[in-house]
Design a protein around this motif. Structure first.
Motif, PDB file in Angstrom:
ATOM      1  N   VAL A 122      -0.511   4.774  12.581  1.00 30.21           N
ATOM      2  CA  VAL A 122      -0.680   3.280  12.979  1.00 30.21           C
ATOM      3  C   VAL A 122      -1.770   3.187  13.956  1.00 30.21           C
ATOM      4  CG1 VAL A 122       0.758   1.599  13.971  1.00 30.21           C
ATOM      5  CG2 VAL A 122       1.866   3.281  12.451  1.00 30.21           C
ATOM      6  N   ASP A 123      -2.501   2.207  13.879  1.00 31.75           N
ATOM      7  CA  ASP A 123      -3.689   2.006  14.845  1.00 31.75           C
ATOM      8  C   ASP A 123      -3.785   0.454  14.845  1.00 31.75           C
ATOM      9  OD1 ASP A 123      -5.794   1.958  16.290  1.00 31.75           O
ATOM     10  OD2 ASP A 123      -7.294   2.710  14.730  1.00 31.75           O
ATOM     11  N   GLY A 124      -3.035  -0.042  15.830  1.00 31.92           N
ATOM     12  CA  GLY A 124      -2.899  -1.546  16.085  1.00 31.92           C
ATOM     13  C   GLY A 124      -2.793  -2.330  14.676  1.00 31.92           C
ATOM     14  N   ALA A 125      -3.835  -3.093  14.054  1.00 34.04           N
ATOM     15  CA  ALA A 125      -3.702  -3.859  13.142  1.00 34.04           C
ATOM     16  C   ALA A 125      -3.326  -3.296  11.622  1.00 34.04           C
ATOM     17  CB  ALA A 125      -4.868  -4.758  12.976  1.00 34.04           C
ATOM     18  N   LEU A 586       0.959  -8.386   6.257  1.00 34.52           N
ATOM     19  CA  LEU A 586      -0.238  -7.851   6.170  1.00 34.52           C
ATOM     20  C   LEU A 586      -1.347  -9.046   5.447  1.00 34.52           C
ATOM     21  CD1 LEU A 586       0.599  -4.407   4.441  1.00 34.52           C
ATOM     22  CD2 LEU A 586       0.060  -4.946   6.693  1.00 34.52           C
ATOM     23  N   GLY A 587      -2.312  -9.051   6.100  1.00 32.13           N
ATOM     24  CA  GLY A 587      -3.468  -9.719   5.322  1.00 32.13           C
ATOM     25  C   GLY A 587      -4.085  -9.067   3.958  1.00 32.13           C
ATOM     26  N   MET A 588      -4.197  -7.545   4.152  1.00 27.57           N
ATOM     27  CA  MET A 588      -4.459  -6.946   3.049  1.00 27.57           C
ATOM     28  C   MET A 588      -3.734  -5.590   2.717  1.00 27.57           C
ATOM     29  SD  MET A 588      -8.527  -6.602   4.655  1.00 27.57           S
ATOM     30  CE  MET A 588      -9.072  -5.885   2.942  1.00 27.57           C
ATOM     31  N   VAL A 589      -3.458  -5.466   1.501  1.00 27.57           N
ATOM     32  CA  VAL A 589      -2.900  -4.010   1.135  1.00 27.57           C
ATOM     33  C   VAL A 589      -3.765  -3.271   0.582  1.00 27.57           C
ATOM     34  CG1 VAL A 589      -1.215  -3.161  -0.591  1.00 27.57           C
ATOM     35  CG2 VAL A 589      -0.466  -5.056   0.401  1.00 27.57           C
ATOM     36  N   GLY A 593      -2.248   2.025   2.688  1.00 31.33           N
ATOM     37  CA  GLY A 593      -1.350   1.415   3.796  1.00 31.33           C
ATOM     38  C   GLY A 593      -1.454  -0.071   3.734  1.00 31.33           C
ATOM     39  N   GLY A 594      -2.052  -0.570   4.814  1.00 30.82           N
ATOM     40  CA  GLY A 594      -2.271  -1.896   4.995  1.00 30.82           C
ATOM     41  C   GLY A 594      -2.739  -2.387   6.019  1.00 30.82           C
ATOM     42  N   ALA A 595      -3.284  -3.601   6.354  1.00 33.26           N
ATOM     43  CA  ALA A 595      -3.821  -4.098   7.560  1.00 33.26           C
ATOM     44  C   ALA A 595      -3.477  -5.428   7.765  1.00 33.26           C
ATOM     45  CB  ALA A 595      -5.387  -4.115   7.325  1.00 33.26           C
TER      46      ALA A 595
END
Length: 753
Positions: A122-125, A586-589, A593-595
């Protein structure tokens, strides 16, 4: 879907004489490009001068990397494994990491890397479960210069390696804990990413723990494995095959051993829409072949969107995945069943909107109703914007405005659907794809986003078909609409011109946007809502043209993806994102993972809004989880330090699906109707959407209907029922709460009770 007419199956590269003899037309500017007629429209068999097709990152043209076994088949780009066939990077001739879940894979020169990541980074966003090679499966001495695809099915694929002395292939798939390997020219050789710890040694069966993960290695009966440092080998008794499985824990070894020699050879999904019950079912089946013995069963791991909608028996075994807990089924097939949320061409007539204000907004759109020809995405957005106003104009009796908008849309489509002009489509016979030019966002060079772009074309054409069936006939302009459908969402597996469901991953439950999957994180999808826009367009197009196959395809795609969106973009059950991830949307899968991000901006409004637009009658499914909508918007306000500034109208429309009164208050108090909305929106549509929902209430998705174009709304004191009838005779729609609604032919009807 109506069968594609065979005159379109022309031999590409015709000589000028042969072209004339075939009744085709040469496209201006090219001595060899032919115009392929499709009803009243056409496309070219050659890209326009100065344009490009698929390229690698150095700008060199690329061709599908497949073996002779499948050289005549359309390549399914935009999949979880597409880097096998689309080599985006010249210096990576094998593949990028591919995430099948629970396993991840990467093809390398000496075989197939296999990993099972159980800890999220996990890294922030963003969060991800990166590929780490626990094992590399291959043959002793294998050193292949590249890896190609040797075969594929709905969610499995078989990579292939070959050098001067060896051949090696391995079948892998979504949800499969097994890898099925076959080879010639050497002993089986498996290298480990860390010192293996043997927990079981039963001759042909070996259990090892690598990097804390438990694996079972299965050689043919009568043979054995030898462990030497980080190398595990077997002569396979001269049989040339073996399998490997990741175990949920060591106690599963005996169960998995039962299926070690039942090799998966294919995978198929079959869907069925039960209109009377308001449900869609899908059966996911693996085809197998017994390599020894008679066992033909297998093991599958189901994603949350699957196991939460099946009544088939599951074991107690589980896997970790980027999508949450996967549960294990002992069986070669399973069936999911979900309720269908309807799609409406227009929200119901109500007393909510002020008629004079609404008419003013509608006529503003009509006064400037044109479709520019920038590229397929932005032209598509213009089609989508106009399409949403047509039904509103009709509903309030502004027929002149309605017809002006329809005429503008027809003119735009006819320009795009005619080869040789400033805007046109061209077919690529190497990649078996239809690309619009001007292209954008890599739709040409990377084969990205066809389902996004073409969703607006299909949806807009469906609106025209509702009012002008003759225009939409296959012999007129409807044939070109169905070419776009075939490119983006072909339901036929035996079509030699387009692949089966190009962008939609039937096992993952959603589409992928990248044509080449050329990322360490696998493939990705940002705007899930634009993917749903295609499904909604299929429902409306199929309904308007009488094509129940396409309609039912749309029902399956939308129902399946809507649950994937709820689970994997919005974490509706608050169970699937890593526990220490700080975002609820999430904006992107990504495959791994996801972001909480977009490709182009870090603005909270766009991150939250990109999976909402375009707001249409196909967006009602979002109301299935109104709590998730509330959480989503609360986080947006917190991130933004206050209410949205950009894309306000889109976010108000989203809010109206859960809290219409709050959405109307925001519209009234924050400048609704007074500024330029997002490019795909109009104030006519925004105002009608918010004020209608404020009057009738949010969608009540607990009430289903025996029609895919019907819906119910509840404001707490009454329920409003609405439906559109595309048929030529009166229809009685029955809702699951017992209400019935009589709908005149080719009309909408609404009643409140």
């Amino acid at each position: 879907m109506r069968p594609l007419t065979h005159p379109r199956r022309v031999i590409l590269g015709l000589t000028a004489v042969a072209t004339v003899a075939a009744g085709l037309t040469l496209v201006p500017g090219s001595a060899t490009a032919a115009e392929i007629p499709v009803g009243s429209g056409s496309y070219s068999d050659t890209r326009p001068d100065g344009t490009v097709g698929p390229l690698d990152s150095d700008g060199n043209p690329v061709l599908p990397q497949v073996t002779d076994n499948v050289a005549d088949q359309p390549v399914p780009t935009n999949d979880w494994w597409s880097s096998l066939v689309f080599k985006r990077y010249a210096d990576i001739p094998h593949s990028q990491p591919m995430y099948g879940h629970p396993l991840s894979y990467q093809a390398v020169a000496n075989g197939l890397e296999v990993g099972y990541q159980t800890q999220a980074a996990v890294d922030g966003a963003a969060y991800n479960f990166p590929h780490v090679a626990d094992l590399t499966l291959g043959l002793a001495g294998l050193n292949s210069p590249d890896t190609k695809a040797d075969g594929w099915s709905d969610w499995t694929v078989t990579p292939y390696w070959e050098d001067d002395a060896h051949t090696f292939r391995a079948t892998i798939g979504h949800g499969s804990p097994f890898v099925y390997a076959e080879g010639t020219g050497g002993d089986a050789e498996i290298t480990t990413g860390a010192a293996p710890e043997v927990f079981a040694d039963e001759g042909s069966t070996l259990g090892v723990t690598v990097n804390g993960r438990d694996y079972a290695l299965f050689a043919p009966g009568g043979s054995a494995w030898t462990v030497s440092g980080d190398t595990i080998s077997s002569d396979l008794g001269g049989n040339g095959y073996y399998s490997v499985a990741v175990l949920p824990d060591q106690s599963a070894l005996d169960l998995y051993a039962q299926y070690a020699y039942s090799f998966v050879t294919g995978s198929t999904v079959d869907w069925s829409y039960d209109e009377s019950a308001g449900q869609v079912s899908a059966t996911y089946t693996l085809q197998t072949e017994a390599r020894e013995g008679e066992e033909t069963g297998t093991i599958q791991a189901l994603y949350p969107h699957q196991w939460q909608h099946t009544t088939d028996e599951l074991t107690d075994y589980e896997y970790v995945s980027p999508r949450g807990t996967m549960r294990v089924r002992d069986g070669a097939s399973f069936t999911t069943t979900q309720s269908v949320v309807g799609v409406l061409p227009t929200l119901p007539e109500s007393g909510g909107p002020d008629q004079a204000q609404l008419a003013s907004f509608v006529n503003e759109v009509a006064a400037d109703a044109t479709v520019g020809f920038g590229d397929t995405y932005w032209s598509g957005k213009q089609f989508g914007r106009l399409a949403q106003v047509v039904g509103i104009a009709d509903q309030i009796g502004e027929t002149a405005a309605r017809d002006t908008i329809l005429d503008a849309m027809k003119a735009g489509f006819e320009e795009w659907f005619t080869a040789g002009g400033a805007a046109q489509f061209a077919y690529d016979s190497d990649w078996r794809t239809l690309t619009g030019y001007p292209a954008s966002y890599g739709s040409d060079q990377e084969l990205n986003d066809h389902h996004f772009h073409y969703s607006y074309f299909v949806y807009g054409a469906a609106v025209i078909a509702q009012y002008d069936p003759e225009w939409a006939a296959e012999s007129a302009w409807g044939g070109m609409v169905e070419e776009l459908i075939a490119d983006a969402a072909n339901p036929a597996r035996d079509d030699d011109r387009y692949p089966f469901l190009r962008g939609f991953d039937v096992y993952a439950g959603h589409s992928w946007a990248s044509g080449h999957q050329g990322f360490a994180a696998g493939n990705n999808q940002e705007s899930s809502s634009e993917s749903v826009n295609l499904s909604a367009g299929l429902i409306l197009w199929g309904s308007a043209t009488g094509d129940t196959e396409l309609r039912d395809l749309g029902v399956y795609l939308l129902t399946t993806e809507s649950e994937a969106i709820r689970q994997y973009w919005f974490d509706g059950n608050e169970e699937n994102f890593p526990a220490d991830y700080q975002h609820n949307t999430l904006g992107m899968v990504w495959s791994n993972g996801g972001a909480h991000a977009t490709w182009w901006t870090g603005n909270p409004e766009e991150i939250h809004g990109i999976n909402i637009l375009p707001v249409t009658g196909g967006s009602l499914h979002l109301a299935q989880d109104q709590d998730a909508i509330v959480r989503n918007l609360e986080e947006l306000v917190e991130e933004n330090g206050g209410p949205p500034v950009e894309w306000k109208e889109i976010l108000w429309e989203f809010q109206a699906l859960a809290d219409p009164a709050a959405a109307r208050a925001a519209y009234d108090g924050d400048g609704g109707g007074s500024y330029e909305p997002e490019a795909g929106e109009s104030w006519a549509h925004v105002y009608h959407w918010i004020y209608t929902l404020d009057a009738v209430g949010a969608p009540d998705t607990s009430v289903t209907a025996d029609s895919p174009t019907a819906a119910a709304f509840s404001n707490g004191s009454s329920t409003t029922y609405t439906a559109h009838n595309y048929g030529d005779s009166e229809q009685t729609v029955t809702f699951s709460d017992g209400a019935t609604l009589t709908v005149p032919p080719n009309s909408s009807a609404t009643q409140t009770g």
